[in-house]
Enzyme design. Structure first.
Site, PDB file in Angstrom:
ATOM      1  N   GLU A 100       4.509 -43.955  46.010  1.00 10.13           N
ATOM      2  CA  GLU A 100       5.662 -43.800  45.137  1.00 10.13           C
ATOM      3  C   GLU A 100       5.967 -42.323  44.910  1.00 10.13           C
ATOM      4  O   GLU A 100       5.071 -41.482  44.913  1.00 10.13           O
ATOM      5  CB  GLU A 100       5.397 -44.465  43.786  1.00 10.13           C
ATOM      6  CG  GLU A 100       5.356 -45.963  43.920  1.00 10.13           C
ATOM      7  CD  GLU A 100       5.231 -46.667  42.584  1.00 10.13           C
ATOM      8  OE1 GLU A 100       4.909 -47.851  42.592  1.00 10.13           O
ATOM      9  OE2 GLU A 100       5.447 -46.019  41.544  1.00 10.13           O
ATOM     10  N   CYS A 113       8.424 -35.756  41.685  1.00  6.37           N
ATOM     11  CA  CYS A 113       7.002 -36.009  41.450  1.00  6.37           C
ATOM     12  C   CYS A 113       6.470 -36.734  42.684  1.00  6.37           C
ATOM     13  O   CYS A 113       6.935 -37.822  43.010  1.00  6.37           O
ATOM     14  CB  CYS A 113       6.853 -36.853  40.185  1.00  6.37           C
ATOM     15  SG  CYS A 113       5.145 -37.302  39.832  1.00  6.37           S
ATOM     16  N   CYS A 120      -6.054 -43.800  44.915  1.00  3.76           N
ATOM     17  CA  CYS A 120      -6.891 -42.719  44.388  1.00  3.76           C
ATOM     18  C   CYS A 120      -8.274 -43.266  44.082  1.00  3.76           C
ATOM     19  O   CYS A 120      -8.420 -44.347  43.540  1.00  3.76           O
ATOM     20  CB  CYS A 120      -6.286 -42.125  43.113  1.00  3.76           C
ATOM     21  SG  CYS A 120      -7.164 -40.636  42.563  1.00  3.76           S
ATOM     22  N   CYS A 124      -9.718 -42.697  37.017  1.00  2.00           N
ATOM     23  CA  CYS A 124      -9.503 -42.292  35.630  1.00  2.00           C
ATOM     24  C   CYS A 124      -9.076 -43.539  34.854  1.00  2.00           C
ATOM     25  O   CYS A 124      -8.251 -44.319  35.326  1.00  2.00           O
ATOM     26  CB  CYS A 124      -8.430 -41.197  35.542  1.00  2.00           C
ATOM     27  SG  CYS A 124      -8.870 -39.697  36.442  1.00  2.00           S
ATOM     28  N   CYS A 127      -5.309 -44.429  34.106  1.00  2.00           N
ATOM     29  CA  CYS A 127      -4.321 -44.217  35.169  1.00  2.00           C
ATOM     30  C   CYS A 127      -4.158 -45.479  36.008  1.00  2.00           C
ATOM     31  O   CYS A 127      -5.137 -46.062  36.474  1.00  2.00           O
ATOM     32  CB  CYS A 127      -4.774 -43.056  36.055  1.00  2.00           C
ATOM     33  SG  CYS A 127      -3.721 -42.815  37.484  1.00  2.00           S
ATOM     34  N   CYS A 341       4.506 -41.135  33.736  1.00  2.00           N
ATOM     35  CA  CYS A 341       3.242 -40.577  34.214  1.00  2.00           C
ATOM     36  C   CYS A 341       2.162 -41.614  34.308  1.00  2.00           C
ATOM     37  O   CYS A 341       1.917 -42.358  33.381  1.00  2.00           O
ATOM     38  CB  CYS A 341       2.719 -39.580  33.193  1.00  2.00           C
ATOM     39  SG  CYS A 341       3.352 -38.002  33.414  1.00  2.00           S
TER      40      CYS A 341
END
Ligand code: SAH
Length: 361
Positions: A100, A113, A120, A124, A127, A341
């Site tokens: 994305e 962005c 990933c 975290c 996230c 975010c």
């Protein structure tokens, strides 16, 4: 029935090739070295993706290039526009992986962005990309291809473009392709308008420090002490806060430049005024500005993870400012399309929910 996927194009993609390898690839077709420079300029300064349109080249060379090579950009599979103008894009890569990117217009500026990995591995806790787990590294062509898919170089690009690597993935765990992509993008976008955000990979920060030209650095800190940062970000067990602060201290900065420290605010967890005091003492003496990010809630996050009130955010910001720091609050954009975010998961994926119980603070 949908059409079967077409087999991948076997021809090499020239989009992510710097000038020197381009010279080597073109040498058998035309020994004159300025030809590679012409192709490079056409691609990276003028945005030409069709060899036939490079009319400054002899016809025979254009044909030879088109037979042997391609100039391929990720395909825009979906586009979701929010009322505030923020657009979230789902990009499909040649092997079917998806990433994305978010396009955020802001008056005469425009910020993209971008992703550095498809997924990933850092997990975290807050996230959504991390929730879905590791994917693969992007190639240089895929990294810069995101810019091309949204806003390629050339006369149509009329706003000031900023790039932030705050999409999917950890950019400093994919350094070599990232560097190649940034160096190519620097043909039309100044380094100072590109920012790489890291969860805190110390060897990556040190590697970046050695580049002759560097993007801006942003560090996702999110907690003032290791006990809490360990709980939010498993990577903190490898690179704890003292090591991060030391890496920031030795990071070279041009005059008047600052490193951005990103600090996620979670109600009742890290948003007390005493946390602002602790954060200020950890950052004392560093050339940083703090960007406060109120948590963006998402169905995959535990229900007790709550965004602080606007008053709490403002009080935290004022406290940091009293300590002498520049502190800004990140405005929420693109909420309606889950482009905020940390909410990039590649569409269509629905929360599985089973990890919720393991996620409590
Ligand atoms: N891996 C890099 C870049 C991707 S994350 C990094 O960690 O910095 C980009 C930013 O989004 C980081 O500051 C990250 O902490 C933040 N973020 C992730 N999930 C979020 C959420 N749910 N709410 C608000 N910000 C989030």
């Amino acid at each position: 029935m949908s059409a079967p996927p077409s087999p991948p194009d076997p021809r090499p993609n020239l989009l992510g090739e710097p000038l020197a390898p381009l010279e080597a690839l073109l040498a058998p077709l035309d020994p004159r070295r300025f030809r590679a420079r012409q192709v490079w300029e056409a691609i990276h300064r003028r945005g030409v993706l069709d060899f036939a349109a490079m009319t400054e080249l002899p016809l025979a060379l254009r044909q030879a290039l088109a037979e042997r090579f391609i100039l391929a950009v990720p395909e825009v599979a979906e586009r979701h526009r929010s009322a505030d103008g923020t657009t979230k894009l789902l990009l499909r890569l040649a092997d079917g992986a998806s990433i994305e990117a978010v396009d955020i217009p802001d008056r005469d500026r425009r910020t993209l962005c971008l992703s550095s990995q498809a997924g990933c591995a850092l997990a975290c806790r807050f996230c959504v990309t991390g929730f879905w787990g590791a994917g693969r590294d992007l190639s240089a062509a895929e990294i810069l291809g995101q810019v091309w898919a949204i806003c390629p170089p050339g006369p149509a690009r009329d706003e000031r473009l900023n790039l932030v690597f705050m999409g999917m993935g950890e950019p400093l765990l994919n350094l070599a392709p990232l560097r190649t992509a940034l160096e190519l993008l620097a043909a039309t976008i100044p380094w100072r308008r590109m920012t790489v955000s890291t969860a805190g990979i110390v060897p990556g920060i040190d590697a970046l420090a050695g580049w002759p030209q560097r993007p801006n650095l942003a560090l996702s800190l999110h907690a003032p002490d290791d006990a809490r940062r360990d709980r939010l970000m498993p990577v903190n067990r490898t690179y704890p806060i003292a090591d991060l602060v030391a890496a920031l201290r030795r990071f070279p900065l041009e005059p008047r430049r600052r490193i951005t420290v990103e600090y996620l605010l979670i109600a009742g967890f890290n948003d007390a005024l005493s946390d602002a005091d602790a954060l200020a003492s950890r950052l004392r003496g560093l050339k940083v500005k703090v960007n406060l990010i109120p948590l963006n809630p998402d169905p995959v996050l535990p229900a007790e993870w709550v965004t602080p009130t606007a008053e709490a955010v403002e009080a935290f910001q004022r406290r940091l400012m009293r300590h002498g720091f520049t502190a800004t609050v990140r405005r929420r954009r693109g909420d309606a399309v889950s482009a905020a975010c940390g909410q990039l998961r590649a569409f269509g994926r629905e929360p599985r929910g089973f990890r919720r119980s393991q996620l409590s603070l």
